[in-house]
Design a protein around this motif. Structure first.
Motif, PDB file in Angstrom:
ATOM      1  N   LEU A 147     -14.941   4.613   2.509  1.00 18.64           N
ATOM      2  CA  LEU A 147     -13.786   4.360   1.644  1.00 18.64           C
ATOM      3  C   LEU A 147     -13.012   3.129   2.103  1.00 18.64           C
ATOM      4  CD1 LEU A 147     -11.897   5.429  -0.660  1.00 18.64           C
ATOM      5  CD2 LEU A 147     -10.663   6.611   1.159  1.00 18.64           C
ATOM      6  N   LEU A 148     -12.750   3.033   3.402  1.00 20.84           N
ATOM      7  CA  LEU A 148     -12.005   1.897   3.931  1.00 20.84           C
ATOM      8  C   LEU A 148     -12.801   0.600   3.834  1.00 20.84           C
ATOM      9  CD1 LEU A 148     -10.391   3.606   7.032  1.00 20.84           C
ATOM     10  CD2 LEU A 148      -9.318   3.076   4.838  1.00 20.84           C
ATOM     11  N   THR A 149     -14.111   0.696   4.013  1.00 17.45           N
ATOM     12  CA  THR A 149     -14.968  -0.488   3.879  1.00 17.45           C
ATOM     13  C   THR A 149     -14.936  -1.024   2.456  1.00 17.45           C
ATOM     14  OG1 THR A 149     -16.414   0.283   5.641  1.00 17.45           O
ATOM     15  CG2 THR A 149     -17.323  -1.361   4.147  1.00 17.45           C
ATOM     16  N   GLU A 150     -14.985  -0.133   1.472  1.00 20.08           N
ATOM     17  CA  GLU A 150     -14.922  -0.565   0.076  1.00 20.08           C
ATOM     18  C   GLU A 150     -13.594  -1.227  -0.253  1.00 20.08           C
ATOM     19  OE1 GLU A 150     -15.880   2.856  -2.276  1.00 20.08           O
ATOM     20  OE2 GLU A 150     -17.946   2.888  -1.580  1.00 20.08           O
TER      21      GLU A 150
ATOM     22  N   ARG B 169      -2.345   0.577   9.777  1.00 16.19           N
ATOM     23  CA  ARG B 169      -1.946   1.695  10.634  1.00 16.19           C
ATOM     24  C   ARG B 169      -2.694   2.951  10.225  1.00 16.19           C
ATOM     25  NH1 ARG B 169       4.188   4.065  11.355  1.00 16.19           N
ATOM     26  NH2 ARG B 169       3.624   5.630  12.873  1.00 16.19           N
ATOM     27  N   VAL B 170      -2.974   3.806  11.193  1.00 17.42           N
ATOM     28  CA  VAL B 170      -3.562   5.124  10.936  1.00 17.42           C
ATOM     29  C   VAL B 170      -2.731   6.144  11.693  1.00 17.42           C
ATOM     30  CG1 VAL B 170      -5.583   6.608  11.190  1.00 17.42           C
ATOM     31  CG2 VAL B 170      -5.885   4.188  10.709  1.00 17.42           C
TER      32      VAL B 170
ATOM     33  N   LYS C  46      -3.258   9.754   7.547  1.00 17.05           N
ATOM     34  CA  LYS C  46      -2.595   8.860   6.600  1.00 17.05           C
ATOM     35  C   LYS C  46      -2.929   7.445   7.057  1.00 17.05           C
ATOM     36  CE  LYS C  46       1.177  10.117   4.570  1.00 17.05           C
ATOM     37  NZ  LYS C  46       2.554  10.380   4.159  1.00 17.05           N
ATOM     38  N   VAL C  47      -3.427   6.646   6.122  1.00 19.47           N
ATOM     39  CA  VAL C  47      -3.898   5.304   6.427  1.00 19.47           C
ATOM     40  C   VAL C  47      -3.086   4.303   5.620  1.00 19.47           C
ATOM     41  CG1 VAL C  47      -5.893   3.762   6.364  1.00 19.47           C
ATOM     42  CG2 VAL C  47      -6.232   6.197   6.796  1.00 19.47           C
ATOM     43  N   TRP C  48      -2.529   3.302   6.308  1.00 20.42           N
ATOM     44  CA  TRP C  48      -1.800   2.233   5.641  1.00 20.42           C
ATOM     45  C   TRP C  48      -2.695   1.006   5.613  1.00 20.42           C
ATOM     46  CZ3 TRP C  48       0.573   5.969   8.374  1.00 20.42           C
ATOM     47  CH2 TRP C  48       1.750   6.508   7.863  1.00 20.42           C
ATOM     48  N   LEU C  49      -2.920   0.469   4.415  1.00 27.36           N
ATOM     49  CA  LEU C  49      -3.672  -0.765   4.238  1.00 27.36           C
ATOM     50  C   LEU C  49      -2.703  -1.840   3.770  1.00 27.36           C
ATOM     51  CD1 LEU C  49      -6.696   0.676   2.230  1.00 27.36           C
ATOM     52  CD2 LEU C  49      -6.576   0.267   4.690  1.00 27.36           C
TER      53      LEU C  49
END
Length: 67
Positions: free
Chosen positions: A29-32, A43-44, A53-56
């Motif tokens: 998911l993060l790679t896409e 941040r994770v 919870k992941v901040w992009l």
């Protein structure tokens, strides 16, 4: 949301991943998001129940107007 500490401004996206989400699924998911949306990991946060919870973030690109 924008980061005003430097001259650059960012937009943020927050993803919440449940504890049932596997590491490989989270990585995919993060790679896409990184490849197609030009997001980078900011941040994770891992919570006691196992959810994450992941901040992009990505730079806001302002286009200069030409006359």
């Amino acid at each position: 949301m924008a980061d005003h500490t430097s001259g650059e401004q960012y937009e943020y996206r927050v993803l919440t991943l449940s504890r049932e989400t596997s590491r490989s699924a989270a990585r995919q998911l993060l790679t896409e998001h990184a490849e197609y949306g030009r997001w980078e990991l900011a941040r994770v946060r891992l919570y006691m129940g196992g959810s994450r919870k992941v901040w992009l973030r990505r730079k806001i690109i302002r286009v200069a107007r030409t006359a």
